[in-house]
Every structure is written in structure tokens, then in C-alpha cells.
Design a protein around this motif. Sequence first.
Motif, PDB file in Angstrom:
ATOM      1  N   ASP A  91     -53.693 -32.382  10.052  1.00 47.84           N
ATOM      2  CA  ASP A  91     -54.665 -32.710   8.998  1.00 47.84           C
ATOM      3  C   ASP A  91     -55.188 -34.132   9.135  1.00 47.84           C
ATOM      4  N   LEU A  92     -54.310 -35.071   9.438  1.00 48.66           N
ATOM      5  CA  LEU A  92     -54.722 -36.470   9.551  1.00 48.66           C
ATOM      6  C   LEU A  92     -55.585 -36.720  10.780  1.00 48.66           C
ATOM      7  N   ILE A  93     -55.285 -36.029  11.868  1.00 44.32           N
ATOM      8  CA  ILE A  93     -56.118 -36.149  13.071  1.00 44.32           C
ATOM      9  C   ILE A  93     -57.523 -35.623  12.771  1.00 44.32           C
ATOM     10  N   ALA A  94     -57.628 -34.563  12.000  1.00 47.99           N
ATOM     11  CA  ALA A  94     -58.942 -34.022  11.624  1.00 47.99           C
ATOM     12  C   ALA A  94     -59.727 -35.033  10.795  1.00 47.99           C
ATOM     13  N   VAL A  95     -59.058 -35.721   9.884  1.00 46.85           N
ATOM     14  CA  VAL A  95     -59.733 -36.748   9.079  1.00 46.85           C
ATOM     15  C   VAL A  95     -60.243 -37.856   9.985  1.00 46.85           C
ATOM     16  N   GLU A  96     -59.393 -38.315  10.890  1.00 42.90           N
ATOM     17  CA  GLU A  96     -59.785 -39.382  11.808  1.00 42.90           C
ATOM     18  C   GLU A  96     -60.970 -38.953  12.674  1.00 42.90           C
ATOM     19  N   ARG A  97     -60.928 -37.729  13.168  1.00 42.63           N
ATOM     20  CA  ARG A  97     -62.019 -37.211  13.992  1.00 42.63           C
ATOM     21  C   ARG A  97     -63.338 -37.169  13.203  1.00 42.63           C
ATOM     22  N   ASN A  98     -63.269 -36.738  11.957  1.00 46.71           N
ATOM     23  CA  ASN A  98     -64.476 -36.680  11.123  1.00 46.71           C
ATOM     24  C   ASN A  98     -65.079 -38.059  10.889  1.00 46.71           C
ATOM     25  N   VAL A  99     -64.247 -39.064  10.712  1.00 52.29           N
ATOM     26  CA  VAL A  99     -64.752 -40.427  10.534  1.00 52.29           C
ATOM     27  C   VAL A  99     -65.446 -40.900  11.805  1.00 52.29           C
ATOM     28  N   ILE A 100     -64.844 -40.625  12.956  1.00 50.37           N
ATOM     29  CA  ILE A 100     -65.439 -41.039  14.237  1.00 50.37           C
ATOM     30  C   ILE A 100     -66.799 -40.369  14.442  1.00 50.37           C
ATOM     31  N   ILE A 101     -66.896 -39.099  14.124  1.00 49.76           N
ATOM     32  CA  ILE A 101     -68.174 -38.374  14.255  1.00 49.76           C
ATOM     33  C   ILE A 101     -69.213 -38.958  13.303  1.00 49.76           C
ATOM     34  N   THR A 102     -68.801 -39.260  12.090  1.00 45.48           N
ATOM     35  CA  THR A 102     -69.722 -39.853  11.109  1.00 45.48           C
ATOM     36  C   THR A 102     -70.215 -41.215  11.592  1.00 45.48           C
ATOM     37  N   ALA A 106     -74.132 -42.222  12.600  1.00 47.84           N
ATOM     38  CA  ALA A 106     -74.790 -43.365  11.967  1.00 47.84           C
ATOM     39  C   ALA A 106     -75.093 -44.472  12.987  1.00 47.84           C
ATOM     40  N   SER A 107     -74.872 -44.203  14.258  1.00 48.73           N
ATOM     41  CA  SER A 107     -75.102 -45.152  15.359  1.00 48.73           C
ATOM     42  C   SER A 107     -74.289 -46.436  15.202  1.00 48.73           C
ATOM     43  N   GLU A 108     -73.123 -46.327  14.559  1.00 47.63           N
ATOM     44  CA  GLU A 108     -72.258 -47.498  14.402  1.00 47.63           C
ATOM     45  C   GLU A 108     -71.308 -47.663  15.588  1.00 47.63           C
ATOM     46  N   ILE A 109     -71.145 -46.595  16.375  1.00 40.28           N
ATOM     47  CA  ILE A 109     -70.365 -46.669  17.607  1.00 40.28           C
ATOM     48  C   ILE A 109     -71.143 -45.938  18.697  1.00 40.28           C
ATOM     49  N   MET A 114     -66.922 -43.218  21.139  1.00 38.14           N
ATOM     50  CA  MET A 114     -66.565 -41.955  20.499  1.00 38.14           C
ATOM     51  C   MET A 114     -65.758 -41.076  21.450  1.00 38.14           C
ATOM     52  N   ARG A 115     -66.190 -40.966  22.704  1.00 32.61           N
ATOM     53  CA  ARG A 115     -65.467 -40.150  23.681  1.00 32.61           C
ATOM     54  C   ARG A 115     -64.050 -40.667  23.920  1.00 32.61           C
ATOM     55  N   ASP A 116     -63.913 -41.989  24.029  1.00 32.81           N
ATOM     56  CA  ASP A 116     -62.582 -42.574  24.237  1.00 32.81           C
ATOM     57  C   ASP A 116     -61.647 -42.249  23.073  1.00 32.81           C
ATOM     58  N   ILE A 117     -62.153 -42.413  21.866  1.00 30.03           N
ATOM     59  CA  ILE A 117     -61.323 -42.141  20.687  1.00 30.03           C
ATOM     60  C   ILE A 117     -61.044 -40.647  20.574  1.00 30.03           C
ATOM     61  N   GLU A 118     -62.051 -39.820  20.830  1.00 26.45           N
ATOM     62  CA  GLU A 118     -61.829 -38.373  20.783  1.00 26.45           C
ATOM     63  C   GLU A 118     -60.794 -37.928  21.810  1.00 26.45           C
ATOM     64  N   GLN A 119     -60.783 -38.557  22.975  1.00 23.65           N
ATOM     65  CA  GLN A 119     -59.785 -38.212  23.987  1.00 23.65           C
ATOM     66  C   GLN A 119     -58.383 -38.524  23.467  1.00 23.65           C
ATOM     67  N   GLU A 120     -58.220 -39.687  22.832  1.00 29.78           N
ATOM     68  CA  GLU A 120     -56.923 -40.027  22.237  1.00 29.78           C
ATOM     69  C   GLU A 120     -56.528 -38.999  21.183  1.00 29.78           C
TER      70      GLU A 120
END
Length: 134
Positions: A91-102, A106-109, A114-120
Motif C-alpha cells: 500500500d505504501l509503495i503505491a502511495v509513493e508511486r502515485n506521488v512520483i507520477i503526479t 506537473a513537470s516537477e521532475i 521518475m524512471r529511476d525512482i520507479e525502478q527502486e
Amino acid sequence: MQGAALVFWRTENLYEAWNARKQAVQAVLAKLDQVCTAQNVPESVVQRLHAHYTDRLEELGDGPNTRLDTNDSVLENKETTMAAERRLWHDLIAVERNVIITLRKASEISDEVMRDIEQELDLMHARFERSTTG
């Protein structure tokens, strides 16, 4: 497999995995004690790793059916501590993933960040997903 045989197999499998994890962590803790005295490793490094593995040993509890609450009775349909932790990690990984996508939308990253964080996150998810299906 049917009914009782399937429950028995799953229980045996959970115990086998728990026992293997416990033995592995205990061996690591013993090795850390040797490393501390035999090798030139900073004490702070050994302490940090020792704390990590001590926490893992405590998390394993008394077995795969460790109760979430000591006031709970042991029932087959109760969620084990290990299962609850896996579910929460998922559940927590899903929350983190949703924040990264958001943040990316919003072009903040950048795409690369995004790919690096998604890989982690994928690696963490795979670790906990594998342990729930095994």
C-alpha cells in the motif's frame, strides 16, 4: 491439493521460510560480531548493520503465526505479522508511486528521475510480492 492438505502445505511452507530467514539473520549477526573484532571496519558501520539485522530478527517474531496483538487468540484466519507488513508495504509503495507520477505530470521532475525512482519502487514491490506468493 484440497482443503486440509492445502492448509497444511501453506503452514509448513510459512514455517520453513520463517525458519530459514531466522537462521540466516542469526548467522549474519554472528558474522558481524566477528567482523567487528577481526577486520578494520568502523564501529559505526557495524552498529548500523547490527541494528538492521536485530530489527529483522525481532520482526520475525516467534514464527510465521506471530499474532498482531498479544490479546488476539491464534486463529487460522488471523493475518500474521509478516503478512500484515507485506500488505502495508504494498500500500505504501503505491502511495509513493502515485506521488512520483503526479510530480512528473506537473513537470516537477524529469522522465529520468521518475524512471529511476520507479525502478527502486519496482524492486521493492517485487521483493514483497514474491514473499506473498512464495
